[in-house]
Design a protein around this motif. Structure first.
Motif, PDB file in Angstrom:
ATOM      1  N   LEU A  20       0.868  -1.173   0.000  1.00  0.00           N
ATOM      2  CA  LEU A  20       0.000   0.000   0.000  1.00  0.00           C
ATOM      3  C   LEU A  20       0.906   1.223   0.000  1.00  0.00           C
ATOM      4  N   LEU A  21       0.814   2.047  -1.020  1.00  0.00           N
ATOM      5  CA  LEU A  21       1.651   3.239  -1.105  1.00  0.00           C
ATOM      6  C   LEU A  21       0.941   4.421  -0.478  1.00  0.00           C
ATOM      7  N   ASP A  22       1.684   5.193   0.315  1.00  0.00           N
ATOM      8  CA  ASP A  22       1.068   6.393   0.875  1.00  0.00           C
ATOM      9  C   ASP A  22       0.915   7.440  -0.223  1.00  0.00           C
TER      10      ASP A  22
ATOM     11  N   LEU B 100       2.458  -1.037   4.373  1.00  0.00           N
ATOM     12  CA  LEU B 100       2.356   0.374   4.007  1.00  0.00           C
ATOM     13  C   LEU B 100       3.752   0.917   3.781  1.00  0.00           C
ATOM     14  N   LEU B 101       3.985   1.463   2.592  1.00  0.00           N
ATOM     15  CA  LEU B 101       5.244   2.136   2.287  1.00  0.00           C
ATOM     16  C   LEU B 101       5.035   3.631   2.437  1.00  0.00           C
ATOM     17  N   SER B 102       5.933   4.277   3.181  1.00  0.00           N
ATOM     18  CA  SER B 102       5.822   5.704   3.420  1.00  0.00           C
ATOM     19  C   SER B 102       7.206   6.308   3.575  1.00  0.00           C
ATOM     20  N   SER B 103       7.317   7.570   3.219  1.00  0.00           N
ATOM     21  CA  SER B 103       8.564   8.288   3.455  1.00  0.00           C
ATOM     22  C   SER B 103       8.457   9.147   4.712  1.00  0.00           C
TER      23      SER B 103
ATOM     24  N   ILE C 106       4.501  -1.436   8.482  1.00  0.00           N
ATOM     25  CA  ILE C 106       4.868  -0.154   7.883  1.00  0.00           C
ATOM     26  C   ILE C 106       6.365  -0.159   7.619  1.00  0.00           C
ATOM     27  N   ARG C 107       6.729   0.325   6.456  1.00  0.00           N
ATOM     28  CA  ARG C 107       8.158   0.426   6.126  1.00  0.00           C
ATOM     29  C   ARG C 107       8.435   1.811   5.589  1.00  0.00           C
ATOM     30  N   ARG C 108       9.400   2.485   6.201  1.00  0.00           N
ATOM     31  CA  ARG C 108       9.820   3.797   5.709  1.00  0.00           C
ATOM     32  C   ARG C 108      10.821   3.579   4.587  1.00  0.00           C
ATOM     33  N   VAL C 109      10.523   4.188   3.443  1.00  0.00           N
ATOM     34  CA  VAL C 109      11.397   4.058   2.273  1.00  0.00           C
ATOM     35  C   VAL C 109      11.774   5.434   1.737  1.00  0.00           C
TER      36      VAL C 109
END
Length: 128
Positions: free
Chosen positions: A4-6, A111-114, A125-128
């Protein structure tokens, strides 16, 4: 794996791919991953575009159509997701981000988020 992209990652992937980190780019491009976007992101873009935010200039209808045409699946917002927001720790006040976090938890998707604040939440959740 379902990713899931933020909202910002969606905007960058669609219009400014050079803003994506190499980690985000490799995850998004990997054939073994299914990509999804939330209706909350389209809602967020529509609201913030209407407020004149310079980082939300894209037409949300065109973005949605482009995402669907490029193989993304849309994740609707359900009552179950809304109730899950109430169970989240009070680490971040942005209602759109909180919905994305709740959806990731409830749907067991990553969930991918910066966003540093988003990455503080427990769960997938993974911060990328």
């Amino acid at each position: 794996m379902i990713l899931l992209l933020d909202t910002h990652l969606l905007l960058w992937a669609a219009g400014q791919p050079d803003r994506l980190s190499s980690d985000a780019r490799s995850l998004i491009m990997a054939d073994e991953h299914e990509l999804v976007f939330s209706a909350a992101s389209i809602w967020e873009i529509a609201i913030k575009r209407g407020l004149g935010r310079s980082d939300f200039r894209v037409d949300p209808a065109l973005l949605r159509r482009g995402l669907l045409e490029n193989g993304y699946d849309e994740l609707p917002i359900t009552g179950r997701h809304a109730l899950a927001v109430d169970r989240l720790p009070d680490l971040h006040r942005d209602p759109f981000d909180r919905m994305l976090i709740a959806q990731a938890v409830e749907e067991s998707v990553l969930l991918l988020s910066s966003d540093v604040q988003v990455a503080q939440y427990p769960g997938p959740i993974r911060r990328v």
